[in-house]
Design a protein around this motif. Structure first.
Motif, mmCIF file in Angstrom:
data_model
loop_
_atom_site.group_PDB
_atom_site.id
_atom_site.type_symbol
_atom_site.label_atom_id
_atom_site.label_comp_id
_atom_site.label_asym_id
_atom_site.label_seq_id
_atom_site.Cartn_x
_atom_site.Cartn_y
_atom_site.Cartn_z
ATOM 1 N N GLY A 183 0.838 -1.200 0.000
ATOM 2 C CA GLY A 183 0.000 0.000 0.000
ATOM 3 C C GLY A 183 0.867 1.241 0.000
ATOM 4 N N SER A 184 0.398 2.269 0.693
ATOM 5 C CA SER A 184 1.132 3.539 0.729
ATOM 6 C C SER A 184 2.273 3.471 1.744
ATOM 7 C CB SER A 184 0.171 4.651 1.131
ATOM 8 O OG SER A 184 -0.274 4.404 2.455
ATOM 9 N N LEU A 185 3.149 4.457 1.690
ATOM 10 C CA LEU A 185 4.203 4.570 2.701
ATOM 11 C C LEU A 185 3.587 4.823 4.077
ATOM 12 C CD1 LEU A 185 7.191 6.601 1.189
ATOM 13 C CD2 LEU A 185 7.268 4.286 2.141
ATOM 14 N N ASP A 186 2.485 5.581 4.101
ATOM 15 C CA ASP A 186 1.804 5.821 5.383
ATOM 16 C C ASP A 186 1.331 4.507 5.994
ATOM 17 O OD1 ASP A 186 2.193 8.508 5.387
ATOM 18 O OD2 ASP A 186 0.162 9.053 4.750
ATOM 19 N N ALA A 187 0.843 3.620 5.153
ATOM 20 C CA ALA A 187 0.368 2.323 5.656
ATOM 21 C C ALA A 187 1.540 1.515 6.206
ATOM 22 C CB ALA A 187 -0.345 1.557 4.538
ATOM 23 N N LEU A 188 2.685 1.581 5.528
ATOM 24 C CA LEU A 188 3.887 0.886 6.025
ATOM 25 C C LEU A 188 4.285 1.445 7.389
ATOM 26 C CD1 LEU A 188 6.404 -0.994 5.628
ATOM 27 C CD2 LEU A 188 7.505 0.932 4.470
ATOM 28 N N HIS A 189 4.302 2.770 7.485
ATOM 29 C CA HIS A 189 4.681 3.406 8.752
ATOM 30 C C HIS A 189 3.729 2.995 9.876
ATOM 31 C CE1 HIS A 189 6.874 6.860 6.439
ATOM 32 N NE2 HIS A 189 7.506 5.703 6.394
ATOM 33 N N ALA A 190 2.440 2.927 9.571
ATOM 34 C CA ALA A 190 1.450 2.559 10.602
ATOM 35 C C ALA A 190 1.714 1.135 11.104
ATOM 36 C CB ALA A 190 0.036 2.688 10.046
ATOM 37 N N GLU A 191 2.067 0.247 10.200
ATOM 38 C CA GLU A 191 2.366 -1.141 10.594
ATOM 39 C C GLU A 191 3.623 -1.199 11.459
ATOM 40 O OE1 GLU A 191 0.997 -4.590 9.710
ATOM 41 O OE2 GLU A 191 -0.454 -3.031 10.207
ATOM 42 N N VAL A 192 4.643 -0.420 11.071
ATOM 43 C CA VAL A 192 5.878 -0.373 11.869
ATOM 44 C C VAL A 192 5.559 0.163 13.267
ATOM 45 C CG1 VAL A 192 8.127 0.781 12.124
ATOM 46 C CG2 VAL A 192 7.463 -0.193 9.908
ATOM 47 N N ASP A 193 4.754 1.229 13.313
ATOM 48 C CA ASP A 193 4.414 1.840 14.608
ATOM 49 C C ASP A 193 3.687 0.832 15.500
ATOM 50 O OD1 ASP A 193 5.445 4.026 13.355
ATOM 51 O OD2 ASP A 193 3.665 5.282 13.514
ATOM 52 N N ARG A 194 2.804 0.047 14.893
ATOM 53 C CA ARG A 194 2.031 -0.945 15.657
ATOM 54 C C ARG A 194 2.977 -2.017 16.224
ATOM 55 N NH1 ARG A 194 0.087 -5.803 14.730
ATOM 56 N NH2 ARG A 194 0.841 -5.921 12.586
ATOM 57 N N LEU A 195 3.874 -2.530 15.372
ATOM 58 C CA LEU A 195 4.800 -3.575 15.839
ATOM 59 C C LEU A 195 5.784 -3.024 16.861
ATOM 60 C CD1 LEU A 195 5.394 -5.492 12.491
ATOM 61 C CD2 LEU A 195 4.367 -6.419 14.584
ATOM 62 N N HIS A 196 6.154 -1.758 16.695
ATOM 63 C CA HIS A 196 7.084 -1.119 17.635
ATOM 64 C C HIS A 196 6.586 -1.267 19.080
ATOM 65 C CE1 HIS A 196 9.679 1.801 19.533
ATOM 66 N NE2 HIS A 196 8.700 2.654 19.720
ATOM 67 N N LEU A 197 5.275 -1.129 19.281
ATOM 68 C CA LEU A 197 4.723 -1.261 20.642
ATOM 69 C C LEU A 197 4.912 -2.686 21.156
ATOM 70 C CD1 LEU A 197 1.426 0.836 20.253
ATOM 71 C CD2 LEU A 197 3.666 1.550 21.152
ATOM 72 N N VAL A 198 4.747 -3.650 20.268
ATOM 73 C CA VAL A 198 4.971 -5.061 20.644
ATOM 74 C C VAL A 198 6.436 -5.264 21.017
ATOM 75 C CG1 VAL A 198 4.903 -7.451 19.807
ATOM 76 C CG2 VAL A 198 3.117 -5.819 19.083
ATOM 77 N N TYR A 199 7.338 -4.689 20.206
ATOM 78 C CA TYR A 199 8.774 -4.895 20.433
ATOM 79 C C TYR A 199 9.233 -4.203 21.724
ATOM 80 C CZ TYR A 199 8.555 -6.394 15.562
ATOM 81 O OH TYR A 199 8.228 -7.037 14.388
#
Ligand code: ADP
Length: 207
Positions: A183-199
């Protein structure tokens, strides 16, 4: 009290060419994580003044150096391109140095966890340095289109790089987490942000 020798928790980040792993790594850096890049490590070990550069020049001659004393990568590539003995010699020299450079930078990272990005994570066995592996995945057509746009190289060259990399299946088989970057770069960033909380949470409980 003795100094802590605990290693930071390490996220491994990989993906095929054009998948978007550098874009994901940049997002992790924006979130404040220290990012160690295997491609950069392979350049650090041959910087002027480093023993590996002197060893290369002693072996191949001054012709692999530029006028300013830095490594002439194209000249070195030309010397090892069709000579597997020479290529092995170079790999034997550089691989342990690259590995220890990476390990040292990960060990001394100061962020809540460290991100280790490598295009050859699986092929090189470097994934063993990571506590968890995140794979950026993208449809092949998108990988090719992005790489063509980014690098301005021909489609045949992109296909050759793709063919030399490990298969998607091998990469996905080792993944703990996968981001499908279609998808968009924004969508990639949102996924990274979500996983960041898990990490953050995993790194927090890691001792
Ligand atoms: P890799 O490091 O995996 O080879 P990059 O992160 O450099 O791939 O991405 C390849 C190119 O595609 C870059 O120019 C990048 O900015 C762009 N790109 C990556 N993901 C997206 C996306 N979701 N939308 C648009 N462009 C993207």
């Amino acid at each position: 009290m003795t100094a802590s020798t605990a290693h930071p928790w390490v996220l491994g980040l990989t993906g095929g060419i054009g998948s978007g792993k550098s874009a994901a790594a940049e997002r992790f850096a924006t979130l404040g994580l220290e990012v160690v890049d295997a491609d950069q490590a392979s350049r650090w070990v041959v910087e002027p003044g480093k023993p590996a550069l002197a060893a290369l020049a002693a072996h191949f001659g001054q012709g692999i150096l530029q006028a300013n004393g830095a490594l002439d990568r194209a000249a070195l590539r030309a010397r090892i391109f069709a000579d597997s003995d020479e290529r092995l010699w170079v790999e034997k020299l550089l691989h342990p140095l690259i590995a220890s450079e990476i390990a040292e930078r990960l060990r001394t990272a100061r962020s809540p966890y460290a991100v280790f990005v490598s295009p050859l994570m699986i092929e090189s066995g470097q994934y063993r340095l990571a506590n968890r592996l995140l794979v950026i995945d993208a449809p092949r057509e998108l990988q090719v289109a992005r790489t063509l746009r980014r690098d301005g190289i021909g489609e045949a060259q992109v296909e050759a790089i793709l063919a030399a990399q490990t298969t998607r299946e091998d990469r996905l088989a080792l993944a703990d987490d996968v981001i499908v970057n279609d998808g968009s770069l924004d969508a990639l960033h949102a996924e990274v942000d979500r996983l960041h909380l898990v990490y953050l949470s995993l790194a927090g409980t890691h001792s």
